[in-house]
Design an enzyme around this catalytic site. Structure first.
Site, PDB file in Angstrom:
ATOM      1  N   CYS A  35       0.815  -1.223   0.000  1.00 27.16           N
ATOM      2  CA  CYS A  35       0.000   0.000   0.000  1.00 27.16           C
ATOM      3  C   CYS A  35       0.845   1.267   0.000  1.00 27.16           C
ATOM      4  CB  CYS A  35      -0.931   0.004   1.190  1.00 27.16           C
ATOM      5  SG  CYS A  35      -1.975  -1.438   1.186  1.00 27.16           S
TER       6      CYS A  35
ATOM      7  N   HIS B  55      -3.344   6.946   2.802  1.00 30.44           N
ATOM      8  CA  HIS B  55      -3.753   5.655   2.235  1.00 30.44           C
ATOM      9  C   HIS B  55      -5.094   5.268   2.858  1.00 30.44           C
ATOM     10  CE1 HIS B  55      -4.127   1.560   1.182  1.00 30.44           C
ATOM     11  NE2 HIS B  55      -3.791   1.098   2.368  1.00 30.44           N
TER      12      HIS B  55
ATOM     13  N   ASN C  11     -10.290  -0.294   0.223  1.00 29.88           N
ATOM     14  CA  ASN C  11      -8.824  -0.227   0.226  1.00 29.88           C
ATOM     15  C   ASN C  11      -8.318  -0.786  -1.102  1.00 29.88           C
ATOM     16  OD1 ASN C  11      -6.096  -0.622   0.553  1.00 29.88           O
ATOM     17  ND2 ASN C  11      -6.250  -1.533   2.592  1.00 29.88           N
TER      18      ASN C  11
END
Ligand code: ACO
Length: 326
Positions: A113, A253, A283
């Site tokens: 990520c 994020h 996500n």
């Protein structure tokens, strides 16, 4: 001073939307649990056979169009992904071909990520060193290709999508002001996909034992994430000499609304400065920050001169931040 400035953004999401209510019919979960624990309401899911470059290529093409440049001006394409089309060639090469960037070098970056922050940091370094002038950074993921829909602890969290930016060398005050990256390889077991690499190759036995499923220690990761987000922000403030009040938009994020707000509270950043789109896209790992940047630009949350802070954490574990003046 030469700076790397973002001059175009774009995104591309798959057609299919899967809501929390859809997931209720597929596994033992509820819309309420998912929304309260994560902030997610829905996610986009790629079609069977759709690869990372099928999303990343159109996102890059939109960013190139928004930047108003000829694809042949591009020196480098960095594709940030944990779910490339193939083990090789790199998805960046497929995207290079799709967008007609025939003069560009191309390679992939995998930092989970944190991938996009790593990719943009690398692009900034090339520009500062005078090696390249125009670079496209793509974050693209088909994470659902790696999900086991029977495992509710991870299946509800992720979605597919792609975002991209074009950065260009410019003289002046606009552009990247600071970059910071960190890693703790000793915490790699907090979020890991053990199968499919060189250690656990694809065999029927391995598939049956579940090594090809994402394994996550959610609560431990949660605690680490809040701490490293805080460190990443502090590093950006120290490097730039800016104060927390100077930040106009914080683009983290998009892993979990609770993690993001806990981190914002820890650093004293008001929630109204935090940009969130996790409710819509979930996500999307390395794609999450470039999709959020494109949304923030489209919604007018980022304007010329805005001080924007990007911060990421992910498997590895890895983390980082980038401060920029838009
Ligand atoms: N639906 C309903 N119940 C569930 C689900 C689900 N989808 N998943 C887990 N549960 C249950 C658990 O079984 C547990 O039940 P029990 O109390 O009977 O044992 C209960 O819910 C609580 O589980 P916890 O894991 O303690 O829940 P928590 O409040 O910690 O939330 C979550 C879980 C959302 C995963 C949280 O820990 C988190 O967000 N962690 C960080 C995850 C993350 O950020 N991952 C990605 C970051 S890195 C990257 O993006 C690559």
């Amino acid at each position: 001073m030469v700076r790397a400035r973002i001059i175009g953004t774009g995104q591309h999401l798959p057609e299919k939307v899967l809501t929390n209510l859809d997931l209720e019919k597929m596994m033992d979960t509820t819309d309420e649990w998912i929304r309260q624990r994560t902030g997610i309401k829905q996610r986009y899911v790629a079609a069977n056979g759709q690869g990372a470059s099928d999303l990343g290529g159109p996102a890059a093409a939109r960013a190139i169009e928004a930047a108003g440049i000829d694809p042949k001006e591009i020196d480098l394409i960095i594709c940030c992904t944990t779910t490339p089309d193939y083990l090789f060639p790199a998805s960046a090469c497929l995207i290079q071909h799709q967008v007609g960037a025939t003069k560009a070098a191309a390679y992939d970056v995998n930092a989970a990520c944190s991938g996009f922050v790593c990719g943009l940091t690398t692009a900034n370094a090339y520009i500062q060193a005078g090696i390249y002038k125009t670079i496209v950074i793509v974050g693209t993921e088909v994470v659902t290709s790696r999900l086991n829909w029977k495992k509710r602890d991870t299946a509800v969290l992720f979605g597919d999508g792609a975002g991209a930016v074009v950065v260009r060398a410019e003289n002046g005050d606009h552009g990247i002001l600071s970059t910071f990256l960190g890693a703790d390889g000793g915490s790699g077991d907090l979020l890991i996909l053990p199968g499919g690499g060189s250690r656990n190759v694809v065999t029927k036995e391995n598939v049956d034992t579940g090594v090809h499923d994402i394994s996550m220690k959610g609560p431990e990761l949660f605690k680490k994430a809040v701490v490293v987000f805080g460190e990443a922000v502090q590093q950006a403030l120290t490097a730039t000499g800016l104060a927390i009040n100077d930040i106009d938009v914080f683009i983290p994020h998009q892993a979990n609304t609770r993690i993001i707000y806990a981190a914002a509270d820890r650093i004293g950043l008001p929630q109204e400065k935090v940009f969130l789109n996790i409710d819509r896209v979930a996500n999307t790992t390395a794609a999450s920050i470039p999709i959020a940047i494109d949304d923030a630009v489209t919604q007018g949350r980022i304007r010329s001169g805005s001080i924007v802070l990007l911060a990421a954490f992910g498997a590895g574990i890895t983390w980082g931040s980038i401060m920029l003046r838009w």
